[in-house]
Design a protein around this motif. Structure first.
Motif, PDB file in Angstrom:
ATOM      1  N   SER A 114      -6.119  -3.954  11.150  1.00  0.00           N
ATOM      2  CA  SER A 114      -7.107  -4.075  12.229  1.00  0.00           C
ATOM      3  C   SER A 114      -8.519  -3.827  11.712  1.00  0.00           C
ATOM      4  N   ILE A 115      -8.675  -2.918  10.755  1.00  0.00           N
ATOM      5  CA  ILE A 115      -9.988  -2.638  10.164  1.00  0.00           C
ATOM      6  C   ILE A 115     -10.487  -3.854   9.384  1.00  0.00           C
ATOM      7  N   THR A 154     -11.186  -4.214   1.163  1.00  0.00           N
ATOM      8  CA  THR A 154     -10.124  -3.338   0.666  1.00  0.00           C
ATOM      9  C   THR A 154     -10.667  -2.323  -0.346  1.00  0.00           C
ATOM     10  N   LEU A 155     -11.659  -2.736  -1.126  1.00  0.00           N
ATOM     11  CA  LEU A 155     -12.286  -1.787  -2.053  1.00  0.00           C
ATOM     12  C   LEU A 155     -12.978  -0.660  -1.286  1.00  0.00           C
ATOM     13  N   ILE A 156     -13.627  -1.028  -0.188  1.00  0.00           N
ATOM     14  CA  ILE A 156     -14.302  -0.026   0.646  1.00  0.00           C
ATOM     15  C   ILE A 156     -13.280   0.904   1.289  1.00  0.00           C
ATOM     16  N   VAL A 157     -12.204   0.309   1.815  1.00  0.00           N
ATOM     17  CA  VAL A 157     -11.164   1.106   2.485  1.00  0.00           C
ATOM     18  C   VAL A 157     -10.479   2.042   1.498  1.00  0.00           C
ATOM     19  N   ALA A 189       0.835  -1.204   0.000  1.00  0.00           N
ATOM     20  CA  ALA A 189       0.000   0.000   0.000  1.00  0.00           C
ATOM     21  C   ALA A 189       0.865   1.248   0.000  1.00  0.00           C
ATOM     22  N   SER A 190       0.325   2.290  -0.626  1.00  0.00           N
ATOM     23  CA  SER A 190       0.943   3.615  -0.608  1.00  0.00           C
ATOM     24  C   SER A 190      -0.035   4.566   0.076  1.00  0.00           C
ATOM     25  N   SER A 191       0.265   5.842   0.066  1.00  0.00           N
ATOM     26  CA  SER A 191      -0.604   6.808   0.732  1.00  0.00           C
ATOM     27  C   SER A 191      -1.974   6.926   0.064  1.00  0.00           C
ATOM     28  N   SER A 192      -2.101   6.428  -1.176  1.00  0.00           N
ATOM     29  CA  SER A 192      -3.381   6.490  -1.885  1.00  0.00           C
ATOM     30  C   SER A 192      -4.195   5.218  -1.721  1.00  0.00           C
ATOM     31  N   GLY A 193      -3.659   4.212  -1.020  1.00  0.00           N
ATOM     32  CA  GLY A 193      -4.401   2.984  -0.756  1.00  0.00           C
ATOM     33  C   GLY A 193      -3.637   1.740  -1.158  1.00  0.00           C
ATOM     34  N   ILE A 251     -13.814  -8.962   8.964  1.00  0.00           N
ATOM     35  CA  ILE A 251     -13.889 -10.412   8.772  1.00  0.00           C
ATOM     36  C   ILE A 251     -14.501 -11.090   9.990  1.00  0.00           C
ATOM     37  N   ALA A 252     -14.149 -10.598  11.190  1.00  0.00           N
ATOM     38  CA  ALA A 252     -14.678 -11.197  12.421  1.00  0.00           C
ATOM     39  C   ALA A 252     -16.191 -11.064  12.511  1.00  0.00           C
TER      40      ALA A 252
END
Length: 450
Positions: A362-363, A388-391, A223-227, A368-369
């Motif tokens: 952690s997100i 990950t798409l949402i994040v 990941a970079s600063s853009s995701g 997943i939990a």
């Protein structure tokens, strides 16, 4: 006749003890009947109590439980379930070690009092609600590399080992230099335990089965600063049931993933900051340890054309290896990336607070939990990609994660400067200046803690 001492309050009675008490009670009543006497229940309980040392109250409750079990009317917790021995409070720390490290630095540099484990424990309980014991804190302090040092003014401070500070200072200097002309990408992995739940149609057997202790999934992402880097997710299952060569197979898959999915999606001229993990720490040419086979030691020396005598025994070969082994470890992942014109930089071991992906993991794990599904490679991959798409769409999450890392970097730059002045006031009682001797030459690469 000497009376049997009463058992103390709260003493656990196991199943065998309960059965024995019931047999004593029945024997007492039967013995009275054989003698032609009719014994009252309260007298039978008293005699059983005198014979076993168990209180009359406990015996009454044992009898009540037995009657309930025989009639099938027991719907509440039994006496023994209520009185089950309490387990000792867990020493598991609910706070990450990064917060404890930061507090230890602040206490050492900001307070004029002498630091002991007890006053550090009290401060941590107030500052971060630390719930561990003194023994737990001591283990964490040692794991973080802090040692208690005596100052010239008779105070005691907790200061990090030289090698830990050196690795951190080197990293901060280099990443500050790279930021001026290169995009930065972080490469990291995490592990998720399998939460597979087996459910039957029989309500009496509808129980959760614990997963295998070593059954988990390995997830790697960059990941970079853009995701997260697009189209570059790696997942594999690490199961106890797999073959002994599974680690090598996982690394082959990981290496293929780097070459075919990660590298094509990296921005040009990027710096890849590599986190410490089992997959990332695969050595380019592993140096034999003192416990390695003799033929492996000989092969290592032969490949480097280092002369040795055929009469050398293993301790002699190992000392020769130590003399010629490279000062810096060379990793396969770094070599692959460097060959494609990408610079690499290793995070200092056990410093996850300098890795922005740690906050994102952690997100994803929380997401997943909350999912109620049978965890397989396919379902987990789907869930991770979905989150990950949402994040990636929420840039604020990434801004916050990178801002926190930036704040942590500034904190360490400032604190290392203060520690230099503080260490000048330490009474040096060491016989050697090499503090790295505390860590074994055979230590494998350290993995970041979660």
């Amino acid at each position: 006749m000497t009376s049997i001492p009463k058992l103390g309050s709260g003493v656990h009675l196991n199943a065998q003890s309960r059965e024995l008490i019931l047999k004593v009670y029945i024997f007492t009543i039967d013995d009275a009947e054989r003698s032609g006497h009719k014994m009252l229940i309260k007298d039978a309980i008293k005699r059983t109590s005198d014979a076993t040392g168990v209180s009359p109250t406990s015996i009454k409750r044992i009898l009540k439980e037995k009657r309930s079990q025989m009639s099938g009317e027991s719907s509440q917790k039994t006496f023994f379930e209520e009185r089950r021995r309490r387990s000792k409070p867990s020493n598991t720390i609910v706070h990450d070690k990064s917060a404890i490290r930061k507090c230890l630095h602040n206490y050492s540099t900001a307070k004029n009092e002498s630091l002991t484990l007890m006053n550090i424990l009290g401060n941590l309980q107030k500052d971060i609600s630390f719930n561990g014991r003194k023994s737990t804190l001591w283990k964490v302090v040692k794991q973080l590399g802090f040692k208690s040092k005596k100052m010239f003014d008779n105070r005691r401070m907790f200061i990090e080992r030289h090698d830990i500070r050196f690795n951190r200072i080197e990293y901060l200097d280099k990443i500050s230099m790279y930021r001026t002309d290169r995009p930065i990408v972080y490469l990291d992995e995490t592990r998720i335990l399998s939460n597979t739940i087996h459910v039957t149609t029989d309500p009496l057997q509808n129980k959760k089965k614990k997963p295998s202790k070593k059954s988990h999934f390995v997830i790697a992402y960059a990941a970079s600063s853009s995701g997260f880097v697009p189209n570059a997710l790696f997942i594999c299952e690490d199961s106890q049931k797999q073959s002994d060569g599974q680690d090598e197979k996982h690394y082959e898959d990981y290496e293929k993933w780097i070459e075919t999915q990660l590298i094509p999606n990296l921005p040009p001229n990027a710096l890849v900051v590599v986190g410490h993990s089992l997959l990332n720490n695969k050595l380019l040419d592993a140096v034999p340890s003192s416990s390695s086979k003799k033929k492996d030691m000989i092969n290592w020396l032969t490949r480097r054309q280092i002369p040795f005598s055929d009469s050398f025994l293993k301790p002699q070969l190992y000392e020769l290896i130590r003399s010629f082994k490279p000062r810096k470890k060379l990793y396969k992942v770094d070599d692959i990336l460097n060959a494609c014109s990408f610079a690499t930089l290793r995070l200092p071991p056990s410093h996850p607070e300098l890795n922005p992906i740690e906050n994102i993991w952690s997100i994803i794990k929380e997401y997943i939990a909350d999912k109620k599904f049978k965890m397989t490679l396919e379902t987990l991959s789907w869930a991770v990609q979905e989150k990950t798409l949402i994040v990636n769409e929420d840039q604020q999450i990434w801004l916050d994660a990178f801002r926190q890392v930036d704040d942590n970097e500034k904190f360490f730059v400032e604190i290392d400067s203060i520690l230099d002045k503080l260490s000048d006031n330490v009474i040096n009682l060491e016989s050697s200046d090499d503090e790295n001797s505390e860590t074994s030459d055979e230590d494998s690469a350290t993995s970041d803690f979660d």
